[in-house]
Design an enzyme around this catalytic site. Structure first.
Site, PDB file in Angstrom:
ATOM      1  CG  HIS A 462      -1.786  -1.191   1.374  1.00 13.26           C
ATOM      2  ND1 HIS A 462      -2.253  -1.645   2.590  1.00 13.26           N
ATOM      3  CD2 HIS A 462      -2.277  -2.038   0.454  1.00 13.26           C
ATOM      4  CE1 HIS A 462      -2.984  -2.724   2.410  1.00 13.26           C
ATOM      5  NE2 HIS A 462      -3.013  -2.997   1.124  1.00 13.26           N
TER       6      HIS A 462
HETATM    7  P1  FAD Z   1      -1.986   1.844 -10.043  1.00 16.64           P
HETATM    8  O1  FAD Z   1      -3.286   1.113  -9.947  1.00 16.64           O
HETATM    9  O2  FAD Z   1      -0.747   1.088  -9.725  1.00 16.64           O
HETATM   10  O3  FAD Z   1      -1.928   2.469 -11.489  1.00 16.64           O
HETATM   11  C1  FAD Z   1      -0.837   3.144 -12.042  1.00 16.64           C
HETATM   12  C2  FAD Z   1      -0.849   2.856 -13.539  1.00 16.64           C
HETATM   13  O4  FAD Z   1       0.059   3.733 -14.167  1.00 16.64           O
HETATM   14  C3  FAD Z   1      -0.405   1.431 -13.859  1.00 16.64           C
HETATM   15  O5  FAD Z   1      -1.308   0.834 -14.753  1.00 16.64           O
HETATM   16  C4  FAD Z   1       0.954   1.635 -14.482  1.00 16.64           C
HETATM   17  O6  FAD Z   1       1.318   0.647 -15.427  1.00 16.64           O
HETATM   18  C5  FAD Z   1       0.822   3.013 -15.105  1.00 16.64           C
HETATM   19  N1  FAD Z   1       2.097   3.702 -15.257  1.00 16.64           N
HETATM   20  C6  FAD Z   1       3.031   3.902 -14.302  1.00 16.64           C
HETATM   21  N2  FAD Z   1       4.073   4.571 -14.806  1.00 16.64           N
HETATM   22  C7  FAD Z   1       3.787   4.804 -16.118  1.00 16.64           C
HETATM   23  C8  FAD Z   1       4.487   5.435 -17.164  1.00 16.64           C
HETATM   24  N3  FAD Z   1       5.705   5.991 -16.994  1.00 16.64           N
HETATM   25  N4  FAD Z   1       3.909   5.484 -18.389  1.00 16.64           N
HETATM   26  C9  FAD Z   1       2.669   4.948 -18.612  1.00 16.64           C
HETATM   27  N5  FAD Z   1       1.975   4.319 -17.638  1.00 16.64           N
HETATM   28  C10 FAD Z   1       2.522   4.253 -16.399  1.00 16.64           C
HETATM   29  N6  FAD Z   1      -5.382  -2.427  -2.145  1.00 16.64           N
HETATM   30  C11 FAD Z   1      -6.566  -2.734  -1.587  1.00 16.64           C
HETATM   31  O7  FAD Z   1      -7.365  -1.840  -1.299  1.00 16.64           O
HETATM   32  N7  FAD Z   1      -6.902  -4.027  -1.294  1.00 16.64           N
HETATM   33  C12 FAD Z   1      -6.033  -5.065  -1.510  1.00 16.64           C
HETATM   34  O8  FAD Z   1      -6.376  -6.214  -1.253  1.00 16.64           O
HETATM   35  C13 FAD Z   1      -4.780  -4.757  -2.086  1.00 16.64           C
HETATM   36  N8  FAD Z   1      -3.869  -5.729  -2.302  1.00 16.64           N
HETATM   37  C14 FAD Z   1      -2.749  -5.449  -3.034  1.00 16.64           C
HETATM   38  C15 FAD Z   1      -1.920  -6.500  -3.433  1.00 16.64           C
HETATM   39  C16 FAD Z   1      -0.861  -6.243  -4.308  1.00 16.64           C
HETATM   40  C17 FAD Z   1       0.030  -7.382  -4.741  1.00 16.64           C
HETATM   41  C18 FAD Z   1      -0.639  -4.917  -4.797  1.00 16.64           C
HETATM   42  C19 FAD Z   1       0.478  -4.617  -5.757  1.00 16.64           C
HETATM   43  C20 FAD Z   1      -1.437  -3.869  -4.376  1.00 16.64           C
HETATM   44  C21 FAD Z   1      -2.497  -4.124  -3.493  1.00 16.64           C
HETATM   45  N9  FAD Z   1      -3.356  -3.106  -3.089  1.00 16.64           N
HETATM   46  C22 FAD Z   1      -4.506  -3.413  -2.440  1.00 16.64           C
HETATM   47  C23 FAD Z   1      -3.052  -1.688  -3.377  1.00 16.64           C
HETATM   48  C24 FAD Z   1      -3.890  -1.085  -4.522  1.00 16.64           C
HETATM   49  O9  FAD Z   1      -3.989  -1.972  -5.602  1.00 16.64           O
HETATM   50  C25 FAD Z   1      -3.232   0.213  -4.973  1.00 16.64           C
HETATM   51  O10 FAD Z   1      -3.082   1.062  -3.868  1.00 16.64           O
HETATM   52  C26 FAD Z   1      -4.021   0.968  -6.035  1.00 16.64           C
HETATM   53  O11 FAD Z   1      -4.300   0.140  -7.128  1.00 16.64           O
HETATM   54  C27 FAD Z   1      -3.237   2.200  -6.470  1.00 16.64           C
HETATM   55  O12 FAD Z   1      -3.911   2.854  -7.511  1.00 16.64           O
HETATM   56  P2  FAD Z   1      -3.159   3.943  -8.396  1.00 16.64           P
HETATM   57  O13 FAD Z   1      -4.137   4.398  -9.383  1.00 16.64           O
HETATM   58  O14 FAD Z   1      -2.501   4.917  -7.507  1.00 16.64           O
HETATM   59  O15 FAD Z   1      -1.957   3.145  -9.090  1.00 16.64           O
END
Ligand code: FAD
Length: 522
Positions: A462
């Protein structure tokens, strides 16, 4: 749509970088206005691995093509171990490989955001957006949503160890609750999960369905690794440049660029664009546009420990969901349910040992054991992310500084105690043949216990806070989500959260993106 060639003219009113949890929500909500042209850019591809949909297969997705597969620096607080940090690299982002828990957080978690300078980002402001995003199993009741894209469920036929875990908590006097998203968060309960018809529901499944994808004003470009921002003569963000295989791609934004690349991706793009700690950027040969020491700082993450492991008296049936159906949040230092719980003890229906313990003999085989994973909800330790290179293909340096704060170490030792108390409560008698980890020698002194938790702790996945929202000098985005000092640039993802919520953060990221879509004025 697949990869694009550099000679394509690519332009939209708004360019969103990252099709993860936040990016998918934004792409949907912003394109509800048919006059607004939106391009959503993602480094990964469309999800193709059938295991994504299988809730039980989530641990197997780590290290595959849809995982950025980051690694931390060696962590002195965790016996010098490096931690694998999986992150989704696919449409759906980390919601395509996460563990599917859906917990909003405690209302005071959001009060802490506002107190830290995120003016207006309190529980009352976010609550409507949690409801808007969800279709809850308790739809129709006050405080639950009934029409949102995220279909939620609780396990219909909980694993027998899940039921035992909840009963054991009650044995110890913890008051059971119906679910984590009701008026109380502490107490034994079933997890709320993002599973629909037995399949994982990613945020992309929920928010970018065929109807949304058919909108004429939305283009989704996959396979483009965004390297940096492009700027107009007045310093305004006017687009991004990136790599699509061997091709260089430029995408122009007529009105705004929104970074939604996550807690690692967003600060990395800022730093490669010259916005970050001046000394670090200069040492990598990156021309400094703005000296922003807050970019990449304030990194925080939940730890879980793997674990308090038991040999089972009888065969442990396989999971019918995602192995981990009940996290019990505990207010160990306060009995007041109005305060956020400080510890968590969850049941996993298989033996789980960290890499720090895996070499030790005695771990049972799957089906022969189970694990109580224990962790802390509001760590004080703060780390940072720095670039290792100006090259976007090179992973950044990730240093969470786990357990650097003495208070975190004390809390984690308390969490171990609670796990062992729950694991030996009367309800577990039918399952508990023998406690295998910690071993007797791990429990002799405070030092040996601390040494155990240092080797047992693993990331709960997280990370947040690396482009912190606030109003002070080191804040990266203002409460209106604009990047300070850079017109035309916004950030909406886990990186802007000032601090962790009590539980997993995905639900909060979705609610933040829902609210952002109503605030952003382009
Ligand atoms: P992300 O969903 O990570 O999205 C970022 C996106 O940007 C990705 O698709 C990535 O490929 C893209 N990106 C990054 N850099 C670039 C670039 N330079 N160019 C183009 N694209 C790019 N949370 C929960 O609430 N419950 C759970 O059970 C849970 N379990 C988890 C288990 C695991 C193994 C993981 C990894 C995470 C877990 N989480 C959980 C955390 C949750 O998934 C994340 O906090 C959340 O998805 C974050 O959302 P975000 O939009 O910030 O980033």
């Amino acid at each position: 749509m697949g990869t694009v060639r550099a000679d394509h003219a690519l332009a939209a009113d708004v360019v969103i970088v990252g099709a993860g949890s936040a990016g998918c929500v934004l792409a949907n909500r912003l394109t509800q206005d048919p006059k607004l042209q939106v391009i959503l850019i993602e480094a990964g591809g469309e999800p193709a691995d059938p295991r994504i949909a299988d809730p039980a297969a989530w641990p197997l997705l780590q290290g595959t093509e849809i995982d950025w597969a980051f690694t931390t620096t060696p962590q002195p607080g965790l016996a010098g171990r490096r931690h694998p940090w999986p992150r989704g690299r696919v449409v759906g982002g980390s919601s395509a490989l996460h563990a599917m828990g859906h917990m909003r957080g405690h209302p005071l978690d959001f009060a802490a955001w506002e107190a830290a300078g995120a003016t207006g980002w309190n529980w009352d402001a976010l609550r409507p957006f949690f409801l808007l995003s969800e279709t809850s199993p308790f739809a129709g009741e006050e405080g639950y949503g009934g029409c949102g894209p995220m279909a939620l469920c609780q396990p219909a036929t909980p694993h027998p160890l899940t039921l035992c875990h909840m009963a054991a908590g009650a044995d110890l006097g913890l008051t059971p609750i119906r679910d984590h998203n009701g008026p109380r968060m502490s107490g034994p309960t079933l997890n709320t999960l993002t599973i629909r018809d037995g399949k994982r529901l990613t945020v992309a499944d929920a928010y970018l369905d065929a109807v949304v994808r058919a909108r004429a004003n939305l283009r989704i470009l996959t396979g483009i690794l965004v390297d940096r921002l492009t700027f107009g003569p007045d310093g305004r963000a006017v687009g991004v440049s990136g790599q699509a295989g061997a091709d260089r791609v430029l995408v122009s934004a007529r009105r705004a660029v929104v970074l939604a690349a996550g807690s690692i991706g967003s600060p990395s793009i800022l730093m490669r664009s010259g916005i970050g700690p001046a000394g670090d950027l200069a040492s990598l040969g990156i021309p400094v546009l703005q000296d922003r020491p807050g970019v990449g700082a304030n990194l925080q993450d939940h730890l879980l420990s793997a674990g308090n492991v038991y040999r089972a008296r009888r065969p442990v049936p396989p999971t019918t969901t995602q192995h981990s159906e009940s996290l019990t949040y505990i207010g160990a230092r306060t009995a007041d349910p109005a305060l956020p719980p400080d510890l968590v003890v969850g049941i996993v229906s298989m033996p789980v040992l960290s890499d720090g313990l895996a070499g030790l003999v005695g771990a049972p085989a799957p089906g022969e054991g189970y694990t109580l994973m224990f962790g802390i909800t509001h760590p004080r330790s703060r780390g940072r992310i720095m670039l290792a290179s100006a090259d976007p293909m090179v992973h950044p340096v990730i240093d969470p500084r786990y357990l650097e704060a003495e208070e975190d170490r004390e809390h984690l030792l308390e969490a171990l105690e609670w796990a062992r108390r729950i694991g030996s409560a009367p309800a577990y008698k039918a399952w508990n043949q023998q406690e295998l980890f910690p071993r007797p020698q791990d429990l002799e002194t405070r030092d040996s216990r601390l040494s155990f938790v240092r080797r047992a702790a693993v990331t709960h996945h997280h990370p947040v806070g690396t482009c912190r929202m606030g109003t002070d000098r080191t804040a990266v985005v203002d409460p209106d989500l604009s990047v300070r000092g850079v017109p035309g640039l916004y950030i909406v993802d886990a990186s802007i959260l000032p601090s962790l919520t009590t539980g997993p953060v995905n639900a909060a990221v979705i609610a933040v993106a829902e609210r952002a879509a109503t605030l952003l004025v382009f």
